[in-house]
Design a protein around this motif. Structure first.
Motif, PDB file in Angstrom:
ATOM      1  N   TYR A  26      42.797 -20.243  60.809  1.00 52.36           N
ATOM      2  CA  TYR A  26      43.262 -21.177  61.830  1.00 52.36           C
ATOM      3  C   TYR A  26      44.720 -21.517  61.500  1.00 52.36           C
ATOM      4  O   TYR A  26      45.000 -22.404  60.724  1.00 52.36           O
ATOM      5  N   PHE A  27      45.621 -20.762  62.128  1.00 50.37           N
ATOM      6  CA  PHE A  27      47.044 -21.042  61.917  1.00 50.37           C
ATOM      7  C   PHE A  27      47.800 -20.752  63.196  1.00 50.37           C
ATOM      8  O   PHE A  27      47.223 -20.866  64.289  1.00 50.37           O
ATOM      9  N   PHE A  28      49.106 -20.403  63.098  1.00 48.22           N
ATOM     10  CA  PHE A  28      49.926 -20.227  64.298  1.00 48.22           C
ATOM     11  C   PHE A  28      49.247 -19.282  65.281  1.00 48.22           C
ATOM     12  O   PHE A  28      48.715 -18.261  64.916  1.00 48.22           O
ATOM     13  N   GLY A  29      49.276 -19.646  66.521  1.00 51.70           N
ATOM     14  CA  GLY A  29      48.672 -18.821  67.563  1.00 51.70           C
ATOM     15  C   GLY A  29      47.248 -19.197  67.870  1.00 51.70           C
ATOM     16  O   GLY A  29      46.833 -19.163  69.021  1.00 51.70           O
ATOM     17  N   ALA A  30      46.455 -19.564  66.847  1.00 59.16           N
ATOM     18  CA  ALA A  30      45.048 -19.892  67.072  1.00 59.16           C
ATOM     19  C   ALA A  30      44.921 -21.173  67.892  1.00 59.16           C
ATOM     20  O   ALA A  30      44.062 -21.272  68.791  1.00 59.16           O
ATOM     21  N   GLY A  31      45.773 -22.170  67.597  1.00 56.97           N
ATOM     22  CA  GLY A  31      45.693 -23.432  68.324  1.00 56.97           C
ATOM     23  C   GLY A  31      45.992 -23.254  69.795  1.00 56.97           C
ATOM     24  O   GLY A  31      45.305 -23.816  70.655  1.00 56.97           O
ATOM     25  N   THR A  32      47.023 -22.463  70.094  1.00 60.07           N
ATOM     26  CA  THR A  32      47.374 -22.208  71.497  1.00 60.07           C
ATOM     27  C   THR A  32      46.254 -21.487  72.211  1.00 60.07           C
ATOM     28  O   THR A  32      45.917 -21.807  73.366  1.00 60.07           O
ATOM     29  N   ARG A  33      45.645 -20.486  71.548  1.00 58.46           N
ATOM     30  CA  ARG A  33      44.540 -19.757  72.160  1.00 58.46           C
ATOM     31  C   ARG A  33      43.355 -20.679  72.409  1.00 58.46           C
ATOM     32  O   ARG A  33      42.663 -20.578  73.418  1.00 58.46           O
ATOM     33  N   PHE A  34      43.125 -21.594  71.492  1.00 57.10           N
ATOM     34  CA  PHE A  34      42.030 -22.549  71.628  1.00 57.10           C
ATOM     35  C   PHE A  34      42.247 -23.429  72.854  1.00 57.10           C
ATOM     36  O   PHE A  34      41.330 -23.678  73.646  1.00 57.10           O
ATOM     37  N   GLU A  35      43.478 -23.912  73.038  1.00 66.25           N
ATOM     38  CA  GLU A  35      43.791 -24.746  74.194  1.00 66.25           C
ATOM     39  C   GLU A  35      43.631 -23.968  75.491  1.00 66.25           C
ATOM     40  O   GLU A  35      43.161 -24.517  76.502  1.00 66.25           O
ATOM     41  N   ASP A  36      44.014 -22.684  75.492  1.00 63.35           N
ATOM     42  CA  ASP A  36      43.868 -21.855  76.696  1.00 63.35           C
ATOM     43  C   ASP A  36      42.396 -21.688  77.069  1.00 63.35           C
ATOM     44  O   ASP A  36      42.040 -21.730  78.251  1.00 63.35           O
ATOM     45  N   ILE A  37      41.533 -21.486  76.056  1.00 63.84           N
ATOM     46  CA  ILE A  37      40.100 -21.322  76.314  1.00 63.84           C
ATOM     47  C   ILE A  37      39.523 -22.590  76.931  1.00 63.84           C
ATOM     48  O   ILE A  37      38.754 -22.555  77.907  1.00 63.84           O
ATOM     49  N   MET A  38      39.891 -23.738  76.368  1.00 60.44           N
ATOM     50  CA  MET A  38      39.368 -25.007  76.886  1.00 60.44           C
ATOM     51  C   MET A  38      39.851 -25.258  78.318  1.00 60.44           C
ATOM     52  O   MET A  38      39.090 -25.723  79.171  1.00 60.44           O
ATOM     53  N   ALA A  39      41.112 -24.941  78.586  1.00 62.52           N
ATOM     54  CA  ALA A  39      41.661 -25.167  79.924  1.00 62.52           C
ATOM     55  C   ALA A  39      40.999 -24.266  80.961  1.00 62.52           C
ATOM     56  O   ALA A  39      40.886 -24.628  82.137  1.00 62.52           O
ATOM     57  N   ARG A  40      40.514 -23.100  80.513  1.00 61.52           N
ATOM     58  CA  ARG A  40      39.899 -22.159  81.438  1.00 61.52           C
ATOM     59  C   ARG A  40      38.623 -22.735  82.070  1.00 61.52           C
ATOM     60  O   ARG A  40      38.306 -22.467  83.219  1.00 61.52           O
ATOM     61  N   TYR A  41      37.890 -23.537  81.284  1.00 62.39           N
ATOM     62  CA  TYR A  41      36.637 -24.100  81.806  1.00 62.39           C
ATOM     63  C   TYR A  41      36.901 -25.342  82.671  1.00 62.39           C
ATOM     64  O   TYR A  41      36.111 -25.653  83.556  1.00 62.39           O
ATOM     65  N   GLY A  42      37.984 -26.038  82.424  1.00 62.70           N
ATOM     66  CA  GLY A  42      38.431 -27.107  83.295  1.00 62.70           C
ATOM     67  C   GLY A  42      37.484 -28.289  83.443  1.00 62.70           C
ATOM     68  O   GLY A  42      37.651 -29.090  84.346  1.00 62.70           O
ATOM     69  N   ARG A  43      36.480 -28.415  82.608  1.00 59.59           N
ATOM     70  CA  ARG A  43      35.566 -29.549  82.714  1.00 59.59           C
ATOM     71  C   ARG A  43      35.699 -30.417  81.463  1.00 59.59           C
ATOM     72  O   ARG A  43      36.164 -29.962  80.427  1.00 59.59           O
ATOM     73  N   ARG A  44      35.267 -31.686  81.602  1.00 53.52           N
ATOM     74  CA  ARG A  44      35.405 -32.614  80.502  1.00 53.52           C
ATOM     75  C   ARG A  44      34.024 -32.962  79.966  1.00 53.52           C
ATOM     76  O   ARG A  44      33.293 -33.748  80.596  1.00 53.52           O
ATOM     77  N   PRO A  45      33.622 -32.383  78.823  1.00 52.39           N
ATOM     78  CA  PRO A  45      32.289 -32.680  78.288  1.00 52.39           C
ATOM     79  C   PRO A  45      32.294 -34.041  77.573  1.00 52.39           C
ATOM     80  O   PRO A  45      33.344 -34.660  77.400  1.00 52.39           O
ATOM     81  N   LYS A  46      31.118 -34.455  77.144  1.00 56.16           N
ATOM     82  CA  LYS A  46      31.029 -35.681  76.345  1.00 56.16           C
ATOM     83  C   LYS A  46      31.237 -35.390  74.853  1.00 56.16           C
ATOM     84  O   LYS A  46      31.741 -36.224  74.113  1.00 56.16           O
ATOM     85  N   VAL A  47      30.808 -34.174  74.447  1.00 55.43           N
ATOM     86  CA  VAL A  47      30.972 -33.767  73.045  1.00 55.43           C
ATOM     87  C   VAL A  47      31.523 -32.347  73.007  1.00 55.43           C
ATOM     88  O   VAL A  47      31.074 -31.483  73.765  1.00 55.43           O
ATOM     89  N   ARG A  48      32.480 -32.136  72.098  1.00 49.78           N
ATOM     90  CA  ARG A  48      33.045 -30.797  71.917  1.00 49.78           C
ATOM     91  C   ARG A  48      32.786 -30.395  70.463  1.00 49.78           C
ATOM     92  O   ARG A  48      33.338 -30.982  69.537  1.00 49.78           O
TER      93      ARG A  48
END
Length: 571
Positions: free
Chosen positions: A471-493
Motif C-alpha cells: 500500500y503505497f503510491f498509486g494504491a491510494g488513488t486506485r482505491f479512491e477510483d474503485i469507491m467512486a465507481r460504486y457511487g453509494r454511501r454504505p454504513k460500514v466500509r
C-alpha cells in the motif's frame, strides 16, 4: 546491527594460498592481455581527444589499482570505448584540467557508492537503458572514426552527430584512397585473423589479437609505401602527436568550488557508466570462472583507480569485458594476472613507445570501428525492439537517440530518471484493489475463523474492499477510483489488508485521508487482517485513536461481526 565497511579486495585472499602453478598461469595470461590492451589503450586515448601515451598510462595505473583493490579475481581495468564520447566532450568543453577534476570527482563518487553498499543496486538499472546507451555509444564511436578511416581532408569535424555526417557527405570527394585502403584492410585483418590462425594451425600466434596483427602489418605496409612508392598521404600518429616515453609525475590539480559545481554532471556520468560497465564485466566473469565478486569492494577499487589515473595524467577507466575475458581464456585466475598486465604495458611504454609514431591513423580508426561493432549489440537491440513491451522499447529507443543526438550525460540522466519512473510504475501495478460483492469466498483464506463455512455473506449497508500488494503510491488513488465507481454511501466500509506486506508514508497519508473523509460522510471504517508489521506502523501513526481499537480486526469474520453490530445499532 552496525554495518562495517564492505571492503575486501580479492588480491588479499588470492595471495594467501598462492603457488607456483597458479603464478605461471597468471604470468602467461598477464603477458597476453597486456599485449591485447596495447593497441586498444592507444586507440581509446587518441579517440578520446588525448595523446596516445595517456591511454597507456591509464591502462597501467588504473589497471594496477583495479587488480590490487577490486572485488573481482580476474577483472582487467583500463580505458574503454564507453568513455570515448564523454571524455571527448568534457575536454572540448572544459579542457584537460576539467577532465582531470571530473575524473577525480567520479572516483570519489564510486568510493561513496561502495562505502554506502550500493553495489547491488547499480545492477538493477533496466536492461533497455543499458542496451540503448551502449548501442548509442557504438554508433557515435563509429561516426567519430569515419574521417580517419577514409583519410578525409577536413578543416574540422563538427561535434554534433547530424552536422558531422553532413560534413562527411560534403567532403566525400576529399577521401585519400591510400588511407581508406589501409583502414578497410585493417578491419578485414581483425575480422579474419582468428579464423586464419586456426586454419593455418598457427598455435603460437593464436593468442595475438587481430588488432595488434593489423597494426603491425599496416604500419610496415605504410612505411614501405612511403619509402619505395613515395606515398606520403597516409597520416600516422607521429604526424599528429609528439610521442613521449617518460612517466609523468603525480600532479594534483587546483580545485575550486565553482569548478567542482560545474563538473558534477560529467563526474556523475563517468561514475555511473564506470560502475555499470565494471559490475557487468565482473558478473560475466563470475559466470565463466564460477566465482562471486564483491560489488561494493569492486566499486571502491574502481574509485581508487579513477583517483590515481588522472593524478598521473590518465583518463577515466573501468573494467573491460573483452580484456577480462581474454585474461580468463588464457588462464588468469587471480588479480596477479592483472598486475602483470600492467607491468607488461609499463615495459612497452618505457622501451617501445617511440615506435608508435609510425602507426597509421586509418589503422587505429579500423580498430575502433571493430570495437564499435562489438559494442553495438545489434542482435540484442533488434530482439528487444521486436519482442519486448512497448514501454521497454520506448525507453530503449529514447536512450539510444538521446545518446546519439545529444550526449551521454543527457542519456544517462534520462536513463536514471526513467529507471526510477519504470520502477514506480511497475511496483504500483503490483498492487490490486477490488470490491468484494455479496459473499466472501473462504477457500484458501488465511484471515478467517469461521469453522467449516465456505463463504460469508456481506450484510446490507456494508462494503468490503480488498487490497492485494504493498500500500503505497498509486494504491491510494486506485482505491479512491474503485469507491467512486460504486457511487453509494454504505454504513460500514471494511478494508481487507491481509495481503498488504507493508505500507509507506504515501499509503498512510491516503489511508488516513480516506478514513477521515468516510467519517465526515458518516461511514465507519473497519480494517481486517492487518499483519503485525503494518499494524505496528498504524499504531505509531495513531490509527487506533482515529478508528477505534475495536474497528481494527484480525480476521474477516470478526470484521463482519463488528460491521453487523454497527449497522444494527444504527437502525
Amino acid at each position: 546491527m552496525k554495518k562495517t565497511l564492505d571492503f575486501k579486495p580479492k588480491f588479499l585472499s588470492a595471495i594467501k594460498h598462492y603457488d607456483k602453478k597458479t603464478f605461471m598461469s597468471d604470468l602467461m595470461a598477464g603477458i597476453i592481455v597486456g599485449i591485447v590492451a596495447l593497441p586498444l589503450a592507444i586507440a581509446f586515448g587518441i579517440a578520446s581527444g588525448v595523446s596516445p601515451e595517456k591511454g597507456i598510462i591509464t591502462a597501467i595505473v588504473a589497471g594496477l589499482a583495479i587488480s590490487l583493490f577490486g572485488g573481482s579475481k580476474v577483472q582487467i581495468g583500463g580505458p574503454t570505448g564507453a568513455f570515448i564520447i564523454i571524455v571527448y566532450g568534457i575536454i572540448q568543453q572544459y579542457g584537460m584540467q576539467g577532465l582531470t577534476v571530473a575524473t577525480l570527482m567520479a572516483g570519489v563518487f564510486l568510493i561513496l557508492l561502495g562505502v554506502l553498499r550500493l553495489g547491488t543496486i547499480i545492477k538493477y538499472i533496466p536492461y533497455p537503458i543499458v542496451v540503448g546507451f551502449t548501442s548509442g555509444i557504438a554508433v557515435t564511436i563509429f561516426s567519430t572514426q569515419v574521417k580517419d578511416l577514409l583519410g578525409m581532408t577536413m578543416d574540422s569535424v563538427p561535434s554534433d552527430f547530424i552536422e558531422k555526417w553532413v560534413a562527411y557527405i560534403y567532403n566525400i570527394g576529399n577521401i585519400d584512397c591510400w588511407s581508406a585502403l589501409v583502414g578497410i584492410v585493417s578491419v578485414l585483418i581483425i575480422a579474419v585473423w582468428p579464423m586464419m590462425a586456426r586454419k593455418l594451425h598457427l598455435s603460437p600466434l593464436r593468442s595475438l589479437p587481430g588488432s595488434l596483427v593489423a597494426i603491425i602489418i599496416m604500419t610496415v605496409v605504410a612505411l614501405l609505401l612511403k619509402q619505395y612508392a613515395g606515398i606520403t598521404t597516409i597520416e600516422t600518429i607521429g604526424d599528429r602527436f609528439s610521442i613521449s616515453s617518460q612517466l609523468p609525475g603525480a600532479v594534483v590539480p587546483e580545485l575550486s568550488w565553482e569548478v567542482i559545481k560545474g563538473l558534477v554532471g560529467p563526474a556523475v556520468t563517468i561514475a555511473v557508466l564506470g560502475a555499470i560497465e565494471s559490475l557487468l564485466s565482473a558478473t560475466v566473469a563470475d559466470g565463466v570462472i564460477g566465482d562471486h565478486h564483491n560489488s561494493n569492494t569492486e566499486l571502491i577499487g574502481q574509485g581508487i583507480a579513477n583517483i590515481a589515473s588522472p593524478i598521473f595524467g590518465g583518463i577515466p577507466a573501468t573494467g573491460a569485458i573483452a580484456r577480462t575475458m581474454t585474461n580468463i581464456n588464457n588462464g588468469g585466475r587471480t588479480p596477479i594476472a592483472g598486475i602483470i598486465h600492467a607491468v607488461v604495458l609499463l615495459l612497452i611504454f618505457l622501451f617501445l613507445m617511440p615506435l608508435a609514431q609510425y602507426i597509421p591513423m586509418a589503422c587505429l580508426a579500423g580498430v575502433l570501428v571493430v570495437v564499435a561493432y562489438g559494442m553495438s549489440g545489434w542482435r540484442s537491440f533488434l530482439a528487444m525492439a521486436r519482442r519486448n513491451p512497448k514501454s521497454d522499447v520506448t525507453v530503449l529507443l529514447l536512450t539510444f537517440f538521446l545518446t546519439i543526438i545529444f550526449d551521454l550525460t543527457v542519456a544517462i540522466e534520462f536513463g536514471l530518471i526513467c529507471a526510477c519512473l519504470l520502477f514506480m510504475r511497475r511496483m504500483a501495478e503490483t498492487t490490486e484493489v477490488h470490491a468484494v460483492l455479496n459473499e466472501i469466498d473462504l477457500n484458501e483464506d488465511a484471515d478467517m475463523q469461521a469453522g467449516n463455512l465456505e463463504h460469508l455473506t456481506i450484510p446490507e449497508g456494508v462494503e468490503v474492499y480488498e487490497i492485494n500488494g504493498p500500500y503505497f503510491f498509486g494504491a491510494g488513488t486506485r482505491f479512491e477510483d474503485i469507491m467512486a465507481r460504486y457511487g453509494r454511501r454504505p454504513k460500514v466500509r471494511i478494508i481487507r489488508m491481509r495481503k498488504v506486506p507493508f505500507i509507506d508514508s504515501t499509503g498512510l497519508h491516503n489511508l488516513e485521508n480516506m478514513c477521515r473523509m468516510s467519517q465526515k460522510e458518516g461511514v465507519t471504517v473497519v480494517l481486517s487482517g492487518v499483519n503485525p508489521k503494518v499494524d505496528a506502523v498504524l499504531k505509531r501513526n495513531n490509527f487506533q485513536q482515529l478508528l477505534g481499537e475495536e474497528n481494527i480486526c484480525n480476521h474477516i469474520d470478526l470484521a463482519l461481526t463488528r460491521a453487523s453490530e454497527i449497522v444494527g445499532s444504527e437502525k
